[in-house]
Every structure is written in C-alpha cells, then in structure tokens.
Enzyme design. Structure first.
Site, PDB file in Angstrom:
ATOM      1  N   LYS A   1      77.725  10.991 -25.925  1.00 36.94           N
ATOM      2  CA  LYS A   1      77.918  12.525 -25.549  1.00 36.94           C
ATOM      3  C   LYS A   1      79.270  12.906 -25.982  1.00 36.94           C
ATOM      4  O   LYS A   1      80.148  12.213 -25.480  1.00 36.94           O
ATOM      5  CB  LYS A   1      77.436  12.784 -24.116  1.00 36.94           C
ATOM      6  CG  LYS A   1      75.844  12.436 -23.846  1.00 36.94           C
ATOM      7  CD  LYS A   1      75.879  12.926 -22.512  1.00 36.94           C
ATOM      8  CE  LYS A   1      74.348  12.408 -21.849  1.00 36.94           C
ATOM      9  NZ  LYS A   1      73.409  13.476 -22.605  1.00 36.94           N
TER      10      LYS A   1
ATOM     11  N   ASP B   1      70.467   8.483 -26.788  1.00 40.54           N
ATOM     12  CA  ASP B   1      70.549   9.570 -25.660  1.00 40.54           C
ATOM     13  C   ASP B   1      69.386  10.073 -25.186  1.00 40.54           C
ATOM     14  O   ASP B   1      69.377  10.862 -24.313  1.00 40.54           O
ATOM     15  CB  ASP B   1      71.663  10.744 -26.331  1.00 40.54           C
ATOM     16  CG  ASP B   1      72.290  11.287 -24.904  1.00 40.54           C
ATOM     17  OD1 ASP B   1      72.350  10.882 -23.845  1.00 40.54           O
ATOM     18  OD2 ASP B   1      72.808  12.538 -25.188  1.00 40.54           O
TER      19      ASP B   1
ATOM     20  N   ARG C   1      63.389   9.020 -21.340  1.00 40.20           N
ATOM     21  CA  ARG C   1      61.956   8.875 -21.624  1.00 40.20           C
ATOM     22  C   ARG C   1      61.618   7.425 -21.798  1.00 40.20           C
ATOM     23  O   ARG C   1      60.176   6.974 -21.519  1.00 40.20           O
ATOM     24  CB  ARG C   1      61.491   9.671 -22.855  1.00 40.20           C
ATOM     25  CG  ARG C   1      61.891   9.321 -24.066  1.00 40.20           C
ATOM     26  CD  ARG C   1      62.090  10.298 -25.121  1.00 40.20           C
ATOM     27  NE  ARG C   1      62.837  11.704 -24.799  1.00 40.20           N
ATOM     28  CZ  ARG C   1      63.129  12.636 -25.478  1.00 40.20           C
ATOM     29  NH1 ARG C   1      62.395  13.062 -26.501  1.00 40.20           N
ATOM     30  NH2 ARG C   1      64.073  13.535 -25.182  1.00 40.20           N
TER      31      ARG C   1
ATOM     32  N   GLU D   1      67.422   8.412 -23.496  1.00 38.33           N
ATOM     33  CA  GLU D   1      66.972   7.029 -22.686  1.00 38.33           C
ATOM     34  C   GLU D   1      66.073   7.229 -21.819  1.00 38.33           C
ATOM     35  O   GLU D   1      65.284   6.528 -21.227  1.00 38.33           O
ATOM     36  CB  GLU D   1      68.439   6.456 -22.133  1.00 38.33           C
ATOM     37  CG  GLU D   1      68.897   6.753 -21.124  1.00 38.33           C
ATOM     38  CD  GLU D   1      69.386   8.313 -21.114  1.00 38.33           C
ATOM     39  OE1 GLU D   1      69.388   8.890 -19.856  1.00 38.33           O
ATOM     40  OE2 GLU D   1      69.675   8.886 -21.995  1.00 38.33           O
TER      41      GLU D   1
ATOM     42  N   ASP E   1      72.084  12.730 -13.693  1.00 36.88           N
ATOM     43  CA  ASP E   1      70.984  12.238 -14.467  1.00 36.88           C
ATOM     44  C   ASP E   1      70.154  11.292 -13.694  1.00 36.88           C
ATOM     45  O   ASP E   1      69.015  10.980 -14.098  1.00 36.88           O
ATOM     46  CB  ASP E   1      71.407  11.358 -15.616  1.00 36.88           C
ATOM     47  CG  ASP E   1      70.573  11.600 -16.813  1.00 36.88           C
ATOM     48  OD1 ASP E   1      69.803  12.644 -16.825  1.00 36.88           O
ATOM     49  OD2 ASP E   1      70.728  11.052 -17.735  1.00 36.88           O
TER      50      ASP E   1
ATOM     51  N   LYS F   1      63.175   9.491 -12.612  1.00 37.54           N
ATOM     52  CA  LYS F   1      64.162   8.802 -13.487  1.00 37.54           C
ATOM     53  C   LYS F   1      65.593   8.654 -12.881  1.00 37.54           C
ATOM     54  O   LYS F   1      66.356   9.692 -12.112  1.00 37.54           O
ATOM     55  CB  LYS F   1      64.702   9.802 -14.674  1.00 37.54           C
ATOM     56  CG  LYS F   1      65.557   9.526 -15.562  1.00 37.54           C
ATOM     57  CD  LYS F   1      65.878  10.742 -16.642  1.00 37.54           C
ATOM     58  CE  LYS F   1      67.210  10.498 -17.394  1.00 37.54           C
ATOM     59  NZ  LYS F   1      67.468  11.585 -18.280  1.00 37.54           N
TER      60      LYS F   1
ATOM     61  N   ASP G   1      75.096   8.645 -17.676  1.00 32.47           N
ATOM     62  CA  ASP G   1      74.601   8.795 -18.939  1.00 32.47           C
ATOM     63  C   ASP G   1      75.762   8.995 -19.900  1.00 32.47           C
ATOM     64  O   ASP G   1      76.029  10.318 -19.943  1.00 32.47           O
ATOM     65  CB  ASP G   1      73.547   9.508 -19.091  1.00 32.47           C
ATOM     66  CG  ASP G   1      72.942   9.692 -20.512  1.00 32.47           C
ATOM     67  OD1 ASP G   1      73.055   8.642 -21.582  1.00 32.47           O
ATOM     68  OD2 ASP G   1      72.288  10.741 -20.821  1.00 32.47           O
TER      69      ASP G   1
END
Length: 460
Positions: free
Chosen positions: A240, A310, A314, A312, A251, A228, A233
């Site tokens: 967030k 949020d 996956r 995202e 991230d 990933k 993010d």
C-alpha cells in the site's frame, strides 16, 4: 469510566439537574412554560434550540439549575444527539425532563459519547452522569456500552501492541469469562487444514492463527460469527502507499466487532450454540510472503489465483467460512473491514451487508433503524462473478476489473458457504473519521448493536 458511573439508576433522578429539549419550531412554547427567571435568561442568551446547542440556566445559588438543549429543525434527527451533553456539561448528575424523543437511544448515546481511549494517556475529563430514564433497563444499556468500549479499545490499539497473539489473548479472556470452550491453531499447523490463512500470515514474525471458541448447548440453534483479524495490513508485496497504511491497525475491526457481539450474546445467556472463528494474521512482507500470480488451495478445495496480495482479507475469511459451513449453522455471519469500494459507495457511516435471505434482510434493516446502527443492503449480483474468474484456477482473489469491488468480494466469500441455512456478510469500516454524537473519532462497533437486537428477537 465504568458505565455504571455514567448511567446511574433511575432513583438518582430525584436530585439530578433537569434537561429539557425541543426543536426550533417549539422553542417559544418551551420558554413560555419555564419559570420566568429561566425564560428571561434563555432569551437573553439568544437560545433558539439550534441542533446540539446547550444552555445552562443557573439556580438561585449560582449552580446549575436547568439545562436547555436544542434538537434543531424537524428534519434533523440523530437520536444520539443528546449524548453530546456527556462531555458538554460540567461533571454532575442530570436527568432527561422532556422533549428529548427516544430516551433509550438518548441515554445510550450519552454512554457512547463518554468513551475515551485511555491506554496511552489519561482521560481529558470525567463525563457528566445521567440518571436512567424511567422505564429504561439501565443494565442492558451499560452492557451495550461496555461491548462497544471493548470493540473501540481493540480497534484503537496500534499494531505494535496488538498482533495476532494479543488478539488471541483478548478472545481467550472473553471466552474464559463466560465459560466457553477455547482452542487455537497457530503457525505451521495451519498449512494442513487452513492453507490460505497460513499463506497470508507466513511473512510475519508474529505467527498466524485461527481462534475458535464455542458457548452453549450443542442441541440449540447454531449461530456462528466469523471476524477478519488482520492486525496490520501492509498490502503484502502489492504494498500500500504510506497514506493508505496509516489506519491499517483497524484491519482487525471485523474480529473486534465479532468479539463485542459474542460478549453481548454470552452475557445475555441467549439460548444458542454460539461459535466464534477469527483468523488472525499480519499481512507482512518478507521472503516467505505469498506473491501475485501464486495459486493457493483453500480449505474447501477451490484453487485461488492471487491477483493482488492486498486482497488478503477474503482469503483468510474463505478458510474460516469453509470451516464454519461444515457444521451447517442456522445463521452464519462474517464481519470484515474488507473493501475501500464499500466506503466509496456508501461512505464511512453506512456499512453494506449482503444476504440471500429476504427475512433476515428485512429484520436487519428494521433493527438497524431501531438501534440507530445504520446498515444498507447491497445485492449479491451473480453476473459479477465473471469479474474474478481465473484462466488457471477456480477463481481469482481480485480479478482484473476495478468495478463493483465490495460486491465481488461478497460474491467471492459466498463461494465458500453452501450448507449454512442463512448467511450474511458485513463490509464494515470500523472507524469514525469525524466525531459525531455518540461516536467519538476512532474505532467503532458498526452493525454490532443491530445484530444483537436481531439475535435477541430471534432467540430470547
């Protein structure tokens, strides 16, 4: 510093200062075995072998003649504990002289403790050097430390200096160094074959991309790594809170760890056909951002309702996993800083992994313990798939329940893997919030060493 300047060849032991370690229960026996002058010095300084305590015993000229190190109680047992000495001791050369336990892990802990992130300011001080213990393969430990440094440096770099393009450049440099074939699909071109990656990255001024490189003979066992690569993010339109955004430079920790693992595998020339896939995006906010309630098609053809922007990671992994699965790899691994639920369940130091392969799970647990690289298996509990059902699409990326967040994320990803002979998902934190021996605060390469040990055992 270069790992070769920290872990010296074993011939340096002839002139190195000895380090003798023991536990609290054995301190009297150790002191009785020392020269009388050093034993008197240790007793005068009330050395009791408490965990992590070091005592320098002077020589007759007033220099460092001997180091005593405490391992604490019998129950205490971090194999990296002696690594603390890399920054505790004055610069110079030292050697392990007995009582230390697992000397290989102690030497590795020393190397890993010596790390500092120096992109924006110089190192505070030079670490002490260690002569490689007898029988330890120093080059392998140095290679491991270099790979960990690569991961830590990438994770520690803030998003203004590490976006999708810079992550691509880092991957390209690694691939070119080992002669791997490298390609990238970026920007609008992603909309045709990788619609979820495209949708997640569409709001950013920094174009999303799918990084893809391959190494080794195609006739060899196929090992595919997916990481990933969300370089920052915001949470998207489900933004967030600011406190939760402070560490979101990390991230892309899954991508960084995959690159470190690929560096080790290619450097060791393991007889595999390695493929690395990294979907690299910013999850940003603009008029082109994907929205809660949108329904998006995936590469696999499954439709996904967006329950939360949020969630995202996956989404981009789903497209990359679908591509990886198309060639039915022998082993498919994905690594991602995916859920806060994993941290709530197991804390920051113990990443969960998920697999249906019992043999793989046993091997991972064994290597995690042997490498002091903790992992814990959590179940792919199929009944929880109901928690991300959608009334209008094949599945929802978040669902309406807050229960079992790490498990449901793993189950979501599992829907995009059908042909791989063996598959494992790692929900890592990629960060050490509080410094520990061998693990300075900041970016961390979790699960990488255990996975490399597994690959080495399977394919060496």
């Amino acid at each position: 510093m270069d790992p070769a300047e920290i872990l010296l060849d074993d011939n340096a032991a002839k002139t190195a200062v000895p380090i003798t370690a023991c536990r609290i229960s054995a301190v009297d026996r150790m002191l009785d075995a020392l020269p009388q002058r050093q034993a008197a010095w240790a007793r005068a300084n009330n050395f009791k072998a408490e965990s992590g305590r070091a005592l320098i015993c002077p020589d007759l000229e007033g220099g460092v003649g001997q180091v005593l190190f405490g391992l604490g109680s019998e129950e205490a047992g971090d194999p990296f504990l002696p690594g603390k000495l890399a920054k505790l001791l004055p610069p110079g050369s030292y050697r392990l002289a007995g009582g230390i336990g697992d000397e290989r892990l102690a030497a590795l802990g020393w190397l890993l403790e010596a790390y500092e992130f120096t992109r924006y300011r110089p190192a505070a001080r030079n670490p002490a050097s260690l002569a490689a213990p007898s029988g330890i393969h120093a080059p392998a430990l140095r290679a491991t430390a270099a790979a960990v440094t690569l991961v830590r440096d990438l994770v520690n770099t803030p998003a203004n200096d590490l976006g999708p393009g810079e992550l691509e450049a880092a991957a390209r440099s690694i691939a070119e160094r080992h002669g791997a074939a490298f390609s990238v699909i970026a920007g609008e071109a992603l909309s045709q074959g990788f619609p979820l990656i495209h949708a997640v990255g569409a709001a950013s001024s920094r174009a999303p991309r799918l990084i893809d490189f391959s190494f080794g003979d195609a006739a060899r066992p196929k090992l595919t790594l997916v990481g990933k690569g969300v370089t920052f993010d915001t949470g998207g339109l489900d933004i967030k809170p600011s406190a939760n955004m402070l560490l979101m430079k990390k991230d892309m920790g899954g991508a960084a760890t995959v690159l470190g693992l690929a560096e080790l595998i290619m450097g060791a020339r393991l007889p595999v056909r390695l493929r690395v896939l990294i979907p690299a995006v910013d999850n940003a906010i603009s008029g082109s951002a994907f929205r809660p309630g949108d329904v998006l098609k995936s590469r696999k053809g499954l439709s996904v309702e967006i329950g939360n922007t949020d969630a995202e990671g996956r989404l981009i992994l789903a497209d990359a996993l679908a591509l990886a699965d198309e060639e039915a790899p022998d082993l498919l691994i994905d690594m991602a800083t995916l859920t806060g639920a994993a941290r709530v369940a197991l804390g920051p130091d113990l990443p969960p992994f998920y697999t249906d392969d019992e043999r793989l799970a046993e091997a991972l647990a064994r290597h995690a313990a042997a490498e002091n690289d903790p992992l814990w298996r959590l179940p792919l509990w199929r009944p929880y798939s109901a928690l991300f059902e959608s009334k209008i699409a094949d599945l929802n990326n978040a669902g309406s329940s807050g229960f079992a967040g790490s498990i449901t994320a793993a189950l979501f990803l599992r829907r995009f893997v059908e042909r791989a002979r063996s598959y494992a998902h790692f929900d890592i934190f990629a960060w050490t919030p509080t410094a520990k021996p061998g693990r300075p605060a900041g970016g961390e390469a979790q699960a990488m060493r255990a996975l490399f040990a597994l690959c080495n055992e399977r394919w060496r």
